[in-house]
Design a protein around this motif. Structure first.
Motif, short mmCIF file in Angstrom:
data_model
loop_
_atom_site.label_atom_id
_atom_site.label_comp_id
_atom_site.label_asym_id
_atom_site.label_seq_id
_atom_site.Cartn_x
_atom_site.Cartn_y
_atom_site.Cartn_z
N GLN A 15 0.82 -1.21 0.00
CA GLN A 15 0.00 0.00 0.00
C GLN A 15 0.85 1.27 0.00
O GLN A 15 0.33 2.36 0.04
CB GLN A 15 -0.95 0.02 1.20
CG GLN A 15 -2.08 -0.96 1.07
CD GLN A 15 -3.04 -0.59 -0.03
OE1 GLN A 15 -2.65 -0.40 -1.17
NE2 GLN A 15 -4.31 -0.49 0.30
N GLY A 16 2.17 1.13 -0.03
CA GLY A 16 3.03 2.29 -0.15
C GLY A 16 3.48 2.91 1.16
O GLY A 16 4.03 4.01 1.16
N VAL A 42 -5.59 3.59 0.51
CA VAL A 42 -5.61 3.88 -0.92
C VAL A 42 -4.17 4.00 -1.36
O VAL A 42 -3.40 4.77 -0.80
CB VAL A 42 -6.37 5.19 -1.22
CG1 VAL A 42 -6.32 5.51 -2.70
CG2 VAL A 42 -7.80 5.09 -0.74
N THR A 43 -3.79 3.24 -2.36
CA THR A 43 -2.42 3.24 -2.82
C THR A 43 -2.15 4.53 -3.58
O THR A 43 -2.64 4.73 -4.69
CB THR A 43 -2.14 2.02 -3.70
OG1 THR A 43 -2.55 0.85 -2.98
CG2 THR A 43 -0.68 1.91 -4.05
N VAL A 44 -1.34 5.39 -2.98
CA VAL A 44 -1.08 6.72 -3.52
C VAL A 44 -0.45 6.64 -4.91
O VAL A 44 -0.81 7.42 -5.80
CB VAL A 44 -0.19 7.53 -2.55
CG1 VAL A 44 0.21 8.87 -3.15
CG2 VAL A 44 -0.90 7.73 -1.23
N ASN A 45 0.44 5.71 -5.12
CA ASN A 45 1.09 5.59 -6.43
C ASN A 45 0.07 5.32 -7.53
O ASN A 45 0.20 5.84 -8.64
CB ASN A 45 2.13 4.48 -6.40
CG ASN A 45 3.22 4.73 -5.40
OD1 ASN A 45 3.43 5.84 -4.96
ND2 ASN A 45 3.92 3.68 -5.01
N VAL A 47 -3.23 6.10 -7.47
CA VAL A 47 -4.07 7.28 -7.63
C VAL A 47 -3.30 8.35 -8.42
O VAL A 47 -3.87 9.00 -9.31
CB VAL A 47 -4.52 7.82 -6.26
CG1 VAL A 47 -5.25 9.14 -6.42
CG2 VAL A 47 -5.39 6.81 -5.55
N GLU A 48 -2.02 8.51 -8.13
CA GLU A 48 -1.21 9.48 -8.87
C GLU A 48 -1.13 9.12 -10.35
O GLU A 48 -1.27 9.97 -11.23
CB GLU A 48 0.19 9.55 -8.28
CG GLU A 48 1.09 10.55 -8.99
CD GLU A 48 2.51 10.56 -8.47
OE1 GLU A 48 3.22 11.52 -8.81
OE2 GLU A 48 2.90 9.64 -7.73
#
Length: 68
Positions: A15-16, A42-45, A47-48
């Motif tokens: 999940q980062g 929420v996996t930020v990578n 979503v980015e």
């Protein structure tokens, strides 16, 4: 033929979460709670990456509209 389950640390890494954050989480929570926290994250990578793709498509569509 056995399937190995992910450990809480591995779930949080996916999940980062940074190692320092994982150490803090695992020091004060149970494994069950750590799994829940990883599952609700929420996996930020990801979503980015989605946001960058949306921006690229939007810019392309704007260029096409301006050219028409």
């Amino acid at each position: 033929g056995r399937i190995r389950s992910l450990m809480p640390r591995e779930s949080l890494r996916l999940q980062g979460f940074a190692e320092e954050q994982i150490d803090k989480i695992l020091a004060i929570t149970s494994d069950a709670q750590a799994y829940k926290q990883a599952g609700n994250g929420v996996t930020v990578n990801v979503v980015e990456a989605i946001g960058r793709r949306i921006r690229a498509v939007d810019e392309q569509l704007r260029k096409e509209d301006a050219a028409a």
